[in-house]
Design a protein around this motif. Sequence first.
Motif, PDB file in Angstrom:
ATOM      1  N   ALA A 116       0.829  -1.204   0.000  1.00 39.47           N
ATOM      2  CA  ALA A 116       0.000   0.000   0.000  1.00 39.47           C
ATOM      3  C   ALA A 116       0.866   1.259   0.000  1.00 39.47           C
ATOM      4  O   ALA A 116       0.593   2.218  -0.731  1.00 39.47           O
ATOM      5  N   VAL A 117       1.921   1.263   0.819  1.00 40.77           N
ATOM      6  CA  VAL A 117       2.817   2.423   0.846  1.00 40.77           C
ATOM      7  C   VAL A 117       3.539   2.565  -0.489  1.00 40.77           C
ATOM      8  O   VAL A 117       3.664   3.666  -1.030  1.00 40.77           O
ATOM      9  N   TYR A 118       4.002   1.447  -1.040  1.00 40.34           N
ATOM     10  CA  TYR A 118       4.691   1.472  -2.332  1.00 40.34           C
ATOM     11  C   TYR A 118       3.793   2.093  -3.395  1.00 40.34           C
ATOM     12  O   TYR A 118       4.225   2.972  -4.160  1.00 40.34           O
ATOM     13  N   ASP A 119       2.534   1.635  -3.466  1.00 38.65           N
ATOM     14  CA  ASP A 119       1.611   2.135  -4.493  1.00 38.65           C
ATOM     15  C   ASP A 119       1.355   3.626  -4.330  1.00 38.65           C
ATOM     16  O   ASP A 119       1.286   4.368  -5.331  1.00 38.65           O
ATOM     17  N   THR A 120       1.221   4.068  -3.081  1.00 33.67           N
ATOM     18  CA  THR A 120       0.975   5.495  -2.853  1.00 33.67           C
ATOM     19  C   THR A 120       2.183   6.336  -3.258  1.00 33.67           C
ATOM     20  O   THR A 120       2.050   7.374  -3.912  1.00 33.67           O
ATOM     21  N   VAL A 121       3.374   5.882  -2.882  1.00 34.20           N
ATOM     22  CA  VAL A 121       4.582   6.619  -3.265  1.00 34.20           C
ATOM     23  C   VAL A 121       4.722   6.635  -4.783  1.00 34.20           C
ATOM     24  O   VAL A 121       5.051   7.672  -5.375  1.00 34.20           O
ATOM     25  N   GLN A 122       4.464   5.504  -5.423  1.00 34.53           N
ATOM     26  CA  GLN A 122       4.575   5.441  -6.884  1.00 34.53           C
ATOM     27  C   GLN A 122       3.628   6.428  -7.550  1.00 34.53           C
ATOM     28  O   GLN A 122       3.996   7.097  -8.524  1.00 34.53           O
ATOM     29  N   ARG A 123       2.399   6.531  -7.039  1.00 35.67           N
ATOM     30  CA  ARG A 123       1.444   7.500  -7.608  1.00 35.67           C
ATOM     31  C   ARG A 123       1.944   8.926  -7.400  1.00 35.67           C
ATOM     32  O   ARG A 123       1.856   9.760  -8.300  1.00 35.67           O
ATOM     33  N   ARG A 124       2.473   9.180  -6.202  1.00 42.26           N
ATOM     34  CA  ARG A 124       2.990  10.522  -5.942  1.00 42.26           C
ATOM     35  C   ARG A 124       4.091  10.885  -6.943  1.00 42.26           C
ATOM     36  O   ARG A 124       4.133  12.007  -7.453  1.00 42.26           O
ATOM     37  N   LEU A 125       4.972   9.957  -7.202  1.00 45.88           N
ATOM     38  CA  LEU A 125       6.101  10.254  -8.083  1.00 45.88           C
ATOM     39  C   LEU A 125       5.661  10.553  -9.512  1.00 45.88           C
ATOM     40  O   LEU A 125       6.417  11.162 -10.270  1.00 45.88           O
ATOM     41  N   GLY A 126       4.457  10.139  -9.866  1.00 40.24           N
ATOM     42  CA  GLY A 126       3.941  10.435 -11.196  1.00 40.24           C
ATOM     43  C   GLY A 126       3.268  11.789 -11.296  1.00 40.24           C
ATOM     44  O   GLY A 126       2.906  12.231 -12.392  1.00 40.24           O
ATOM     45  N   GLU A 127       3.109  12.472 -10.158  1.00 39.91           N
ATOM     46  CA  GLU A 127       2.455  13.773 -10.155  1.00 39.91           C
ATOM     47  C   GLU A 127       3.470  14.885 -10.408  1.00 39.91           C
ATOM     48  O   GLU A 127       4.626  14.803  -9.960  1.00 39.91           O
ATOM     49  N   PRO A 128       3.064  15.949 -11.115  1.00 42.27           N
ATOM     50  CA  PRO A 128       3.997  17.056 -11.413  1.00 42.27           C
ATOM     51  C   PRO A 128       4.637  17.665 -10.166  1.00 42.27           C
ATOM     52  O   PRO A 128       5.794  18.091 -10.203  1.00 42.27           O
ATOM     53  N   GLY A 129       3.903  17.698  -9.066  1.00 43.28           N
ATOM     54  CA  GLY A 129       4.421  18.317  -7.850  1.00 43.28           C
ATOM     55  C   GLY A 129       5.537  17.545  -7.178  1.00 43.28           C
ATOM     56  O   GLY A 129       6.144  18.044  -6.226  1.00 43.28           O
ATOM     57  N   PHE A 130       5.822  16.329  -7.667  1.00 40.97           N
ATOM     58  CA  PHE A 130       6.869  15.510  -7.067  1.00 40.97           C
ATOM     59  C   PHE A 130       8.055  15.294  -7.996  1.00 40.97           C
ATOM     60  O   PHE A 130       8.884  14.431  -7.752  1.00 40.97           O
ATOM     61  N   ARG A 131       8.123  16.097  -9.038  1.00 40.54           N
ATOM     62  CA  ARG A 131       9.318  16.072  -9.883  1.00 40.54           C
ATOM     63  C   ARG A 131      10.425  16.898  -9.213  1.00 40.54           C
ATOM     64  O   ARG A 131      10.147  17.717  -8.327  1.00 40.54           O
ATOM     65  N   PRO A 132      11.654  16.684  -9.618  1.00 36.47           N
ATOM     66  CA  PRO A 132      12.768  17.334  -8.913  1.00 36.47           C
ATOM     67  C   PRO A 132      12.662  18.848  -8.780  1.00 36.47           C
ATOM     68  O   PRO A 132      12.911  19.399  -7.697  1.00 36.47           O
ATOM     69  N   ARG A 133      12.286  19.537  -9.848  1.00 38.14           N
ATOM     70  CA  ARG A 133      12.253  20.995  -9.791  1.00 38.14           C
ATOM     71  C   ARG A 133      11.137  21.490  -8.857  1.00 38.14           C
ATOM     72  O   ARG A 133      11.328  22.449  -8.108  1.00 38.14           O
ATOM     73  N   ALA A 134       9.980  20.829  -8.910  1.00 43.95           N
ATOM     74  CA  ALA A 134       8.880  21.221  -8.028  1.00 43.95           C
ATOM     75  C   ALA A 134       9.261  20.984  -6.566  1.00 43.95           C
ATOM     76  O   ALA A 134       8.955  21.808  -5.688  1.00 43.95           O
ATOM     77  N   LEU A 135       9.940  19.879  -6.291  1.00 43.66           N
ATOM     78  CA  LEU A 135      10.375  19.607  -4.925  1.00 43.66           C
ATOM     79  C   LEU A 135      11.443  20.603  -4.480  1.00 43.66           C
ATOM     80  O   LEU A 135      11.463  21.032  -3.324  1.00 43.66           O
ATOM     81  N   PHE A 136      12.332  20.963  -5.383  1.00 44.14           N
ATOM     82  CA  PHE A 136      13.356  21.972  -5.082  1.00 44.14           C
ATOM     83  C   PHE A 136      12.688  23.262  -4.592  1.00 44.14           C
ATOM     84  O   PHE A 136      13.104  23.855  -3.592  1.00 44.14           O
ATOM     85  N   GLU A 137      11.654  23.688  -5.301  1.00 39.45           N
ATOM     86  CA  GLU A 137      10.932  24.898  -4.913  1.00 39.45           C
ATOM     87  C   GLU A 137      10.208  24.685  -3.587  1.00 39.45           C
ATOM     88  O   GLU A 137      10.238  25.550  -2.701  1.00 39.45           O
ATOM     89  N   ARG A 138       9.571  23.542  -3.442  1.00 41.11           N
ATOM     90  CA  ARG A 138       8.817  23.246  -2.225  1.00 41.11           C
ATOM     91  C   ARG A 138       9.723  23.169  -1.000  1.00 41.11           C
ATOM     92  O   ARG A 138       9.338  23.583   0.098  1.00 41.11           O
ATOM     93  N   PHE A 139      10.917  22.657  -1.182  1.00 38.73           N
ATOM     94  CA  PHE A 139      11.858  22.534  -0.064  1.00 38.73           C
ATOM     95  C   PHE A 139      12.463  23.875   0.338  1.00 38.73           C
ATOM     96  O   PHE A 139      13.226  23.947   1.294  1.00 38.73           O
ATOM     97  N   ARG A 140      12.177  24.923  -0.415  1.00 40.50           N
ATOM     98  CA  ARG A 140      12.716  26.263  -0.143  1.00 40.50           C
ATOM     99  C   ARG A 140      14.247  26.248  -0.178  1.00 40.50           C
ATOM    100  O   ARG A 140      14.913  26.822   0.693  1.00 40.50           O
ATOM    101  N   ILE A 141      14.789  25.577  -1.188  1.00 42.17           N
ATOM    102  CA  ILE A 141      16.248  25.533  -1.322  1.00 42.17           C
ATOM    103  C   ILE A 141      16.723  26.819  -1.991  1.00 42.17           C
ATOM    104  O   ILE A 141      16.317  27.136  -3.103  1.00 42.17           O
TER     105      ILE A 141
END
Length: 468
Positions: free
Chosen positions: A137-162
Amino acid sequence: MSVTDVVQTRDPDRLLPVDPATRDIARALYQRVADAPIVSPHGHVPAEWLARDVAFADPTALLVTHDHYVTRLLHASGVDLGDLGVGGAAVDPREAWRTFAERWHLFAGTASGHWIEDELHSVLGIDTPLSAATADAVYDTVQRRLGEPGFRPRALFERFRIDVLATTDDPLDDLQYHSAITDSGLSGRVLPTFRPDRYLDPDAVEFSTDLERLLSATGQPTTFAGYLEALRDRRAYFIAHGATSADHGIEDPATVDMSDTEAQYLFHDIVSGRATASQRAAFRGHMLVRMAGMSAEDGLVMTIHAGVVRNHSTATLRQFGPDTGHDFPRQTDFVRGLRPLLERHGLSYSLHLVLFAVDETVYSREIAPMASFYPSVYIGAPWWFLDAPDAMLRFRSAVTESAGFSRGSGFIDDTRAFLSIPARHDTARRVDAAFLARLVREGRLTESAATAVIDDIVGPQPRRVFKL
């Protein structure tokens, strides 16, 4: 089972002191900096990830396979590294994840367990405790998250306030990905770091080939003067592309000063293959002195990560390659080892020399006293096996009484595990708040002084030390 069937709330006061009065002070200090931008002046996230912005492949590749903290402990419990995909081994990522989840209890109390819980909760939005029962269940949820635009590297970079993220790069890298990032409008800066080890160490596996490549790329002759000029040329290229530091990963921080004539003769013996083991060691030590001299000239901060015996298991190296979890700390001697370098350059205000250790004993005995005298020396943050809550507290106790807070580097995450960056910085901020709160409660520091310190060490301090 759904990942919402069992919910585990993270303690908002985790890592803060147990005593209520001290915790109140620590909480107030932490809250001042909890959401401060991240300054990460040394790390190993590939620039290609942010330039290409390709989605992460799967949960196993993201959180298990490339994290040596995780794979080493699983291996110690009887799991074959190949079953985790280490070294490029072909695996079913779901099966590897199940193996990880079944042994999640092994990570109780570890820093990596703390970081992964934070990644799952704070980044991926999963509150379900990981176990054999919840693995799929955790694997499937993480996999779905990784397919969303908000979880791509650049979006995460912005979200992390780097605000600043430094990579680690080969001197002959054309830095095309850094140029692409600069032109892309990413909110923070992604800076290259000059890492010349393979061109300085005659015992490196392909030193002769790499030396030829360096000289050829810069149009320099096979002389010691040409060799130095080639290194200066590549340093200038990195500086032009935003680099502010040069990193050196060495086992022994021994340095050797010698004249130009002595160095020329030694270089000739190195190139011809006649150099003995002691001569090759002397050359390594001398090149650290030369690199310090170049840093004093061109301004690149010089970081030294010393004291790690690499590839301890020959059988593992042969099967899975380097950087696969069998690198271990050893005792180091910075005081005697670095004396030739510091005799030549230690009093220079233009040189910033940041020393990282995995031998805890050297913090109070050597590095902090050196940093409290030499204007060029700064204390690197707890690194590798020491970047854990209790070790961080020991570090603060070891260095503060002799060197204060101003001679430190600020926190350095030193990681390739991109999703763990905010977790690691959050851990450091909580630990520093806890340490400062104790000093306040003991009457050793006023609350206003503690406030000024914690405000400084999360941003202004690493910017000063790394010339950002």
